[in-house]
Scaffold this active site. Structure first.
Site, PDB file in Angstrom:
ATOM      1  N   CYS A 165       0.808  -1.221   0.000  1.00  0.00           N
ATOM      2  CA  CYS A 165       0.000   0.000   0.000  1.00  0.00           C
ATOM      3  C   CYS A 165       0.843   1.274   0.000  1.00  0.00           C
ATOM      4  CB  CYS A 165      -0.942  -0.007   1.199  1.00  0.00           C
ATOM      5  SG  CYS A 165      -1.941  -1.509   1.237  1.00  0.00           S
ATOM      6  N   HIS A 300      -2.363   7.856   6.323  1.00  0.00           N
ATOM      7  CA  HIS A 300      -2.632   6.595   5.621  1.00  0.00           C
ATOM      8  C   HIS A 300      -4.013   6.092   6.046  1.00  0.00           C
ATOM      9  CE1 HIS A 300      -1.517   3.073   3.357  1.00  0.00           C
ATOM     10  NE2 HIS A 300      -1.711   2.264   4.407  1.00  0.00           N
ATOM     11  N   HIS A 340      -9.506   2.518  -0.259  1.00  0.00           N
ATOM     12  CA  HIS A 340      -8.071   2.286  -0.123  1.00  0.00           C
ATOM     13  C   HIS A 340      -7.565   1.716  -1.441  1.00  0.00           C
ATOM     14  CE1 HIS A 340      -4.186   1.379   1.157  1.00  0.00           C
ATOM     15  NE2 HIS A 340      -4.396   0.396   2.030  1.00  0.00           N
ATOM     16  N   HIS A 920      -2.003 -38.516 -34.809  1.00  0.00           N
ATOM     17  CA  HIS A 920      -2.355 -39.664 -35.662  1.00  0.00           C
ATOM     18  C   HIS A 920      -2.988 -39.142 -36.959  1.00  0.00           C
ATOM     19  CE1 HIS A 920      -4.585 -43.525 -36.618  1.00  0.00           C
ATOM     20  NE2 HIS A 920      -3.336 -43.912 -36.470  1.00  0.00           N
ATOM     21  N   ASP A1085      -2.921 -50.102 -29.633  1.00  0.00           N
ATOM     22  CA  ASP A1085      -2.423 -49.298 -30.748  1.00  0.00           C
ATOM     23  C   ASP A1085      -1.137 -49.911 -31.301  1.00  0.00           C
ATOM     24  OD1 ASP A1085      -2.707 -46.776 -32.352  1.00  0.00           O
ATOM     25  OD2 ASP A1085      -0.725 -46.392 -31.493  1.00  0.00           O
TER      26      ASP A1085
END
EC number: 2.3.1.165
Length: 1749
Positions: A165, A300, A340, A920, A1085
């Site tokens: 901040c 602040h 803020h 493939h 496969d």
């Protein structure tokens, strides 16, 4: 300063009013922010309901004006909104500061920006399927300041600051330090926060930091946390002394800043009051400030129960101590108003404090009900501002402090004070509140001008009603940026301004408003002043200007000279308005022009070139610096006196007929002549009164228009010859002319307008009697690229003629501007002219006329916001709705059909969800492997037996599909339809049945007996290579596997086979598989693949068509490693039985009678390799119907005998000019020869030895480059050809030296097709003129057997196929043997290492890697850091050696001629077995356009190719090695943009392969590669891929490349192999390259239609010419640009804006070319968008091309 925060507070003034009213801008988060998270995970809805949804939000965070900054919507949506916000507020801050972005461009200006939110980054980067390249910088913290620096071209520090901040106040501190330390003169600082996601809010909720109400209540007793806020703030900092000097508005002065850390506290997020005190004291110490003099502290104050009291106690200790009760230090916080802002909080507090000290008012605290009781307010010396309060008068100087702290412990502090800068209105002489001034507006796009005008008008009627108009004008002219679209409004009063601005806002121009786009960067904006002659006079001219001090001061000294000469006052004549006598008019013309010039100078306008017309040449010479104004006055006066002798005797008429025609008609006459060449279609005739009247009457009878010139003197005619001697005598000693010093001066008195004759008495005598050549002078200025003309005259006299001349030249972008006009206000007219110059982009020094004080508070740029937000994917779809790719099935959502035993599984199939990990492809289309379909059936039914599995139609993945698996009592099938077909179509006819079977849940068949593996191996006897199956499948066209299985042991013959298979070779035996372990697909496969190889004696591309029976004999998971036992079936010729066994030989699954079908269209044994590997064939070329009109030839060659031999064969009807080199042409220009009928022919010299080849090749290529640069840069209408002889075969040194011209020519033809005719390679020394004329559009032409031929790619010739009886025993010639050594140049590059890997895989055991850089000694390898760039290379070498190879690295620069000896010595030292194979893969890539190339860069690229190739050729002569492989590129074959040098080098390698083949070297082969995906210098990137696509080809993987190598190895007697695949084209799409004509595949017309802007459903007929064609092209091209930029409509594209300014980057440029080519059916050269940078330019180019076609 600038800001944008919640509550519609879009600037500091709006914010201040909001503060005074104690407004709270909190509210609910916009729904769209968290919506993606609701879709991403169903659990999120509940969590988000529990997350604080209130805060301080911008209403339209997604809005952004990307077009203003030249950022395309496509790029903008990939940018964090924080970057967008920061860009806009930075621009606003600079406008507020009165500092133009242009003034900062290239400066050391710093940018420091607070940022610590990565919400947007998370949002877009976690949407993995849609991640794009721009998102990296688009979402990085550094992207915020870097984006500002980039777009403003700032070159000082540019740093993101993340101190939580405290970030933005720390950024202020860094900015101050950068200025103090001298790093930067200006610093732009600020911070930003955007709340795009709920993550951090959730964190803060958990930490208890955020208020559930989402609002801040600083200092209140009931604080519960803070409300998160978003927005941005920007502050411009500058050294105080510099700001005072520059006349800046100084809002406040920073006295001190400090930053620190609070150390180890109770927790990292806990505040530390001591640290806060310390940092405040440090800031005060820097500024030498007594804390008691600080009247206000902006705290602040985040509204946390711990933080607020801690901070107040720290502030009290510093600023409250020793205060009198009646003089407390006030405190407050902005957070309850705007929230803020976290990373932006400090900057917003800073802005509030600046406003307070500037205005002397303290804003009240919002959301304050009861002061916190944790503070003893009566004794801390502090007071919270609760009502609007004037700053205490006791303070001599108003000072304030700002606090900002980060939750990680950063503490920061700043102290500021007010600054009073006394301003005085210091207008330039002659200016007053009622004098006209000019208001300037601008915008990057035309549509912004009315918006800016409306904003300024509204401001002048309200907040700016009391502002001084001159100050407003000064602000707009000097303190604002001037964009490409401009308006200049000449006004005399505020009411006048409001009315004119209103007209502009409503789309109607005021008479004194000029509006235009500046000329493009390729157009010269320098101004030619034209001083016209006699005839511009009018009553009252000059009266108004005499009130102007500048005008008066310029003409008053001349008035004295004239009066002394002839007793006449020009000033008095101007005041009287009576001056019809010709001698008076001549003098006043001069006086006016000198005065007007001075006024123009005072307005900051100066000429860069000057033309004088008739008497106007005198003022022109003065302004150019050839004469003094006093000399000009003497000259004009004395000559005017002489004119009295001929007054009343002559006349002049303007004739609407060309000068040459009238001159021919009047030839021989003395009483009547052509006096002025006004324009291509008009002239002025002068002569005696009678002759002029008679001729005027004659012209009238012939219907030729004439106009009488107001004069009684026949200027520029023989009637004035009698005045020549008197004039010369009168001027003797009065003139001292010099060479013009201020501007280029064109003459209208000389035949050569660029003549440099001194302006002496002789010149002025000629000026008096000679014709005026205005047309020639204007044409010369046009030829010198001038396009802006300003007529300096009392009334426009020659503007019409100049307009005619320019239009006759076919020039569109120009302007002709008058200064004054009859009966129009002179001051306004001159300002109007200056404004017109400004709107066209001419240089106007506005400071010279508007240098006084400027006005603050003018409206900022009015943004044209558009929503710009990345659409986030829906997130993962539940596995209950789609198939799990790791299970290798297509089983998605399961749906039972009520009342039946039918079960349906539905899913979606596309490239993102293919159920197998590899690739493939079948003929380029990805399909689901048969094993995946069988696995799907097994898992869908739970069957152990499948009967009659029929694989009808492959399941393709080329487009998204809806897939259904339907399982019934005994049947199961797979069906699909394309998703686009599904839309609005409920007809079952669109469903395709792919595979069917019958199933059984249990098998009645016994488990087959165990296979005795060892006995089977012994019975078969023949051990095949482990790679046998993969190689066989690759050979027949199966280039990749769907699953990663590997054969590790293989025995076989044509009757039976047994192979050990690892289904996951990269996974350790005890490791987890990368897929569902229950999947049968990987091992099945392997079974279908290996099962097809038993037919290797009849190699064809086949796929399973039917399986009689599939048995699964176990409920356990299939084995990772097992054996496949394959038998030829006895019931059919093309069927096999395949048993799947575990490692012990137990049968776990079996295919019984798997029948294969041959794929239709498979061309012989090469299969789909034929679509990848090609040869260059040379079929006869097709001649054009109409020949090129070549009638003149310029033959350029340094080889005199060769040049003359060719010339001797050319017909005498063709004009031939012989030149030695390009310099002869460039120096002499030979302009008479350089016409459309001319061809420049470059003929390179003969070369006698191989040693001369490298240097000769450099010379030849550079000479050709010089020629093409000369022709293109001078826009010459000629074509360049190259003629060589017998280069194609590469047999001689000459052929090798000429070969680089082939590749270079192809790239030149691609980049500059209009200027390059082609390279013609002849077989005999006969000049190929017929070929040049008739073979058009070809880059390379070979004449063989008397026939002109052009290159086409075709399949490798089958008759060259090596016939092998035993493929396992005979080693192909281009592959390695274990007993040899193999050498690779460029060996340490990515490509070289891949080649080494390939050779080792193929059996090489000794490899030498040659590289310029070498490697460190081996003893240091183990100490190498993993981060070292050499680490991957060393790892690769060690891996190769672990596989049994020995690798030697030889540091050697192969591009040096001495490399041959060095290589020979090194080989002797290594003492290895003989080198049997060489791979030359070394190279340097330096992409530059042809026009940008330099000799050094070209030589650097050629050296490794040419010298390197010749070095290897010397060390390893033909027939001394098995193979000699040269790595070339297909780039030169298709004319790859920017690769002129690379293409030249590679075409040499092609020739070298031919050279060696001609000497019996069967293993010499050049591979012309396409780009290798992610490897080497040609590695495919977004740009490369786009460029490849534009050429109609694709890249290849390394596996495909080496498959191509193996394929080429099977052919003998070929010297090259072109490796690329052609992309399919639309039915009528232009061919990207002629070379692809025979291999390209076109889609059918219906299949290629799409909905993109480039092809609409209804093909429009393109108009053939005229305005209709240009309108069509404008719309079509803007549509293509809009599509590329992701703009919603073509109307969003500005036709006059540079494409680069619109956001078109290099990748988009290639995509745009493709779209243009598809839409307009015209082949588009790569450099088109660079040479034609706007849509308007492109329209002109396409209009010419489309018109021709």
């Amino acid at each position: 300063m600038a800001c944008r925060v919640a509550g519609n507070n879009n600037n500091p003034e709006q914010l201040w009013q909001s503060l005074l009213q104690k407004k709270d801008a909190s509210g609910e988060i916009p729904e769209m922010r968290w919506e993606p998270y609701l879709r991403r995970d169903s659990r999120n809805a509940k969590i988000l309901k529990e997350t604080t949804s209130r805060g301080y939000f911008l209403d339209r965070l997604e809005d952004f004006d990307g077009q203003f900054f030249g950022i395309s919507p496509k790029e903008a949506e990939q940018m964090d909104p924080q970057q967008r916000l920061s860009l806009e507020v930075t621009w606003e801050a600079l406008e507020n500061a009165g500092i133009t972005a242009r003034s900062l461009s290239g400066s050391d200006t710093a940018v420091f920006w607070g940022v610590n939110s990565d919400d947007y980054s998370k949002l877009v980067l976690e949407d993995l399927p849609n991640v794009e390249a721009w998102m990296g910088i688009g979402t990085a913290y550094c992207g915020v300041p870097n984006r500002i620096s980039y777009h403003l071209n700032l070159m000082g520090p540019s740093t993101a600051v993340d101190a939580a901040c405290a970030s933005s106040l720390v950024a202020v501190h860094h900015g101050v330090q950068a200025i103090i330390l001298g790093e930067s003169k200006v610093a732009i600082v600020g911070g930003v926060n955007a709340l795009c996601g709920p993550g951090l809010t959730r964190v803060l909720d958990k930490a208890g930091a955020v208020s559930s109400e989402g609002r801040c209540c600083s200092f209140d007793n009931d604080v519960k946390g803070y409300g998160r806020g978003e927005g941005a703030a920007a502050i411009v900092l500058k050294n105080l002394s510099a700001a005072i000097k520059d006349g800046d508005h100084i809002m406040a002065v920073i006295k001190g800043t400090a930053v620190a850390q609070d150390g180890k506290t109770n927790g990292i997020m806990a505040p530390n009051a001591k640290a806060q005190q310390l940092v405040a004291h440090n800031a005060l110490k820097v500024g030498n400030i007594d804390p008691l003099t600080v009247g206000y502290v902006e705290a602040h104050a985040t509204s946390t129960p711990l933080g607020d009291p801690t901070e107040v106690s720290a502030i009290a200790a510093v600023y409250g101590a020793d205060r009198e009760p009646e003089a407390p230090c006030f405190i407050g916080s902005i957070k309850p108003n705007i929230g803020h802002l976290e990373a932006g909080a400090g900057a917003m507090g800073f802005i509030k404090a600046v406003m307070a000290v500037q205005k002397g008012v303290l804003a009240p605290q919002a959301n304050l009900t009861t002061l916190t009781k944790k503070i003893d307010w009566d004794n801390v010396g502090l007071k919270v501002v609760q009502q609007e309060t004037k700053w205490p008068a006791t303070d001599d100087v108003r000072r304030a402090a700002i606090c900002s702290y980060g939750y990680g412990g950063t503490v920061s502090h700043a102290v500021i004070e007010q600054f009073n800068f006394p301003e005085t209105l210091d207008l330039k002489p002659g200016a007053s509140a009622t004098n006209p001034t000019v208001l300037l507006l601008s915008g990057p796009q035309e549509k912004r001008l009315p918006i800016q005008a409306r904003a300024l008008r509204n401001w002048l009627q309200a907040d700016g009603s009391q502002q001084d108009l001159q100050r407003v004008a000064a602000t707009l002219a000097v303190r604002r940026d001037h964009h490409d679209y401009r308006a200049a409004i000449v006004v005399e009063s505020k009411e006048d301004a409001i009315q004119a601005l209103g007209h502009l806002a409503d789309g109607a121009n005021d008479a004194w408003t000029s509006q235009s786009r500046v000329f493009g960067s390729g157009i010269n904006r320098d101004v030619v002043w034209v001083f016209s002659g006699h005839g511009a006079q009018w009553a009252d001219m000059g009266k108004e200007l005499l009130q102007n001090p500048i005008f008066y001061q310029a003409v008053q000294p001349l008035d004295e000279i004239v009066e002394a000469e002839i007793g006449l006052s020009p000033i008095a004549l101007l005041r009287s308005g009576e001056f019809e006598a010709s001698d008076h008019v001549q003098i006043l013309t001069y006086i006016m022009q000198i005065g007007i010039s001075a006024v123009l100078h005072s307005h900051g306008v100066y000429p860069q070139a000057i033309i004088g017309h008739s008497v106007g040449e005198i003022a022109a010479s003065v302004v150019a610096g050839a004469l003094t104004a006093e000399e000009g006055a003497v000259l004009i006066t004395r000559r005017s006196v002489l004119y009295r002798q001929v007054m009343g005797q002559g006349g002049m008429i303007l004739v609407n007929k060309p000068y040459a025609e009238v001159a021919q008609e009047l030839a021989g006459r003395e009483d009547l002549v052509v006096a002025i060449d006004s324009s291509p279609s008009s002239c002025v005739v002068a002569g005696s009164t009678e002759a002029v009247a008679e001729k005027a009457a004659e012209f009238k009878e012939r219907s030729i228009k004439t106009f009488t010139v107001r004069t009684d003197i026949a200027f520029h005619s023989p009637m004035l010859n009698q005045l020549v001697d008197p004039l010369m005598q009168s001027l003797e000693g009065s003139l001292a002319p010099t060479t013009p010093t201020r501007a280029k001066l064109y003459s209208t008195s000389l035949r050569d307008p660029r003549g440099s004759d001194l302006r002496d008495a002789t010149y002025w005598a000629n000026n008096m009697v000679n014709p005026v050549h205005l047309t020639s002078a204007v044409q010369a200025a046009l030829d010198d690229s001038y396009r802006v003309f300003l007529e300096v005259s009392s009334h426009p006299l020659v503007s019409h003629s100049i307009n005619e001349t320019i239009m006759d030249a076919g020039i569109e972008d120009y302007c002709m501007i008058p200064t004054l006009a009859r009966k129009k206000p002179s001051e306004k007219s001159i300002l109007h002219a200056v404004g017109q110059l400004h709107t066209r982009g001419a240089n106007v020094d506005w400071k010279s006329q508007l240098s006084g004080p400027w006005a603050g508070g003018l409206p900022n740029t009015s943004w044209m916001h558009k929503p710009t937000w990345r659409q986030i994917g829906a997130g993962p779809v539940s596995t209950s709705q789609t198939h799990d790719v790791e299970k290798h099935t297509l089983l998605g959502q399961r749906i039972g059909v009520a009342g039946t035993d039918t079960v349906v599984y539905t899913t979606r199939l596309d490239n993102e969800s293919k159920p197998f990990p590899g690739s493939h492809p079948l003929h380029g289309t990805e399909i689901v492997p048969a094993a995946g379909l069988v696995n799907t059936f097994v898992k869908a039914t739970g069957a152990t037996v499948l009967n009659n599995v029929v694989l009808r139609v492959p399941v393709a993945i080329n487009a998204p599909r809806s897939v259904q698996i339907v399982a019934q009592r005994e049947d199961v099938k797979i069906m699909s339809r394309l998703i686009q077909e599904n839309e609005g179509n409920n007809d079952d006819s669109s469903w395709v049945t792919h595979t069917t079977a019958r199933w059984e849940s249990s098998s009645s068949s016994p488990v087959p007996a165990q296979i005795d593996v060892e006995a089977t191996k012994a019975r078969i006897g023949t051990r095949l290579r482990d790679e046998f199956s993969i190689d066989y499948l690759d050979k027949v066209g199966v280039s990749a596997m769907g699953f990663p299985w590997a054969v590790t042991e293989h025995y076989g013959n044509t009757k039976e086979m047994i192979a050990r298979v690892d289904a996951a070779p990269s996974v350790a035996a005890d490791a987890e598989l990368p897929w569902d372990a229950s999947s049968w697909a990987p091992i099945l496969d392997a079974a279908t693949s290996v099962g097809s190889t038993i037919f290797f004696n009849e190699p064809r591309l086949r796929m399973p068509a039917q399986i009689e029976r599939v048995d699964i004999f176990t409920r356990a998971n299939p084995p990772k490693v097992g054996w496949l036992y394959v038998q030829e079936a006895s019931d059919t010729a093309l069927a096999s039985h395949v048993s799947v066994c575990d490692e012990a030989g137990n049968v776990v699954a079996k295919f019984t009678s798997m029948r294969f079908s041959e794929i239709e269209g498979t061309p012989g044994v090469s299969g789909s390799m034929e679509s990848l590997v090609h040869q260059m064939a040379w079929p006869p070329a097709v001649p054009a119907e109409e020949p090129l009109p070549i009638n003149k030839l310029l033959l350029i060659s340094q080889d005199v005998p060769l040049r003359e031999a060719y010339a001797a064969t050319i017909s005498s009807s063709t004009q031939v000019t012989l030149l030695a080199n390009a310099n002869d042409l460039i120096i002499n220009r030979a302009e008479s020869l350089l016409t459309k009928e001319t061809a420049i022919v470059y003929i390179p010299s003969q070369v006698s030895s191989l040693q001369d080849v490298p240097k000769s090749a450099e010379t030849f290529t550079w000479q050709l480059l010089e020629l093409i640069k000369f022709v293109v840069n001078n826009a010459l209408p000629v074509k360049i050809f190259v003629v060589t002889s017998n280069t194609g075969e590469g047999e001689t040194p000459t052929a090798l030296a000429h070969a680089p011209l082939v590749g270079l020519s192809r790239v030149i033809a691609s980049e500059h097709p209009d200027q390059f005719g082609g390279l013609i390679d002849t077989e005999v020394l006969t000049f190929p003129l017929t070929t040049m004329r008739y073979i058009q559009g070809a880059d390379i032409i070979r004449i063989r057997d008397g026939v002109a031929r052009t290159m086409r790619l075709r399949s490798l010739p089958r008759h060259r196929l090596i016939q092998q009886q035993d493929q396992q025993q005979q080693q192909p010639q281009l592959l390695p043997r274990p007993d040899g050594t193999y050498l690779i140049t460029g060996g340490l590059g990515a490509l070289g290492l891949e080649v080494a890997d390939f050779l080792v895989t193929q059996g090489a055991r000794r490899v030498i890697l040659i590289s310029r850089r070498g490697l460190p000694p081996r003893r240091l390898w183990s100490k190498m850091e993993p981060s070292s760039p050499l680490a991957p290379t060393i790892t690769k070498i060690l891996d190769l050696e672990a596989r049994g190879a020995t690798i030697h690295v030889l540091p050697l620069d192969i591009s040096q001629l001495t490399a041959a000896d060095a290589l020979t010595t090194a080989l002797d030292t290594l003492s290895l077995p003989p080198v049997r194979g060489v791979v030359h893969a070394a190279g340097v890539l330096d992409n530059e356009l042809v026009l940008d190339t330099t000799p050094d860069a070209f030589a650097r690229v050629l050296a490794p190719k040419i010298t390197g190739g010749l070095v290897l050729n010397e060390v390893f002569p033909p027939q001394s090695v098995d193979f000699f492989i040269l790595f070339s590129s297909c780039g030169q074959l298709v004319g790859f943009t920017g690769q002129s040098s690379y293409g030249a080098g590679n075409s040499f390698l092609d020739a070298l392969a031919s050279h060696r083949q001609a000497r019996g070297d069967r293993g010499a082969r050049a591979f012309q590669w396409t780009a290798w995906r992610a490897l080497g210098m040609g590695a495919s990137t977004d740009f490369i891929n786009a460029e490849l696509a534009s050429k109609g080809i694709t890249d290849v993987t390394a596996d495909e490349a080496f498959a191509a190598w193996r394929h080429a190895a099977r052919y003998e007697g070929i010297d090259h192999a072109v490796v690329l695949r052609a992309l399919p084209l639309d039915a009528d799409e232009p061919l990207p390259s002629p070379a692809l004509a025979d291999i390209i595949v076109r889609r059918s017309a219906s299949a290629s239609a799409d909905s993109s802007p480039s092809s609409s459903p209804e093909k429009q007929t393109i108009p053939t010419s005229g305005p209709e064609l240009k309108a069509y092209l404008d719309k079509a091209i803007r549509g293509c640009v809009a599509a590329v930029l992701h703009l919603p409509a073509a109307d969003e594209v500005d036709s006059k804006a540079a494409l680069a300014d619109l956001g078109v980057d290099s990748v988009m440029t290639v995509t745009l070319r493709q779209k243009l080519q598809q839409a307009l059916r015209v082949k588009v050269p790569p450099t088109l968008t660079w040479s034609h940078p706007t849509v308007g330019h492109l329209v002109g180019w396409f209009a010419e091309k489309v018109g021709k076609e």
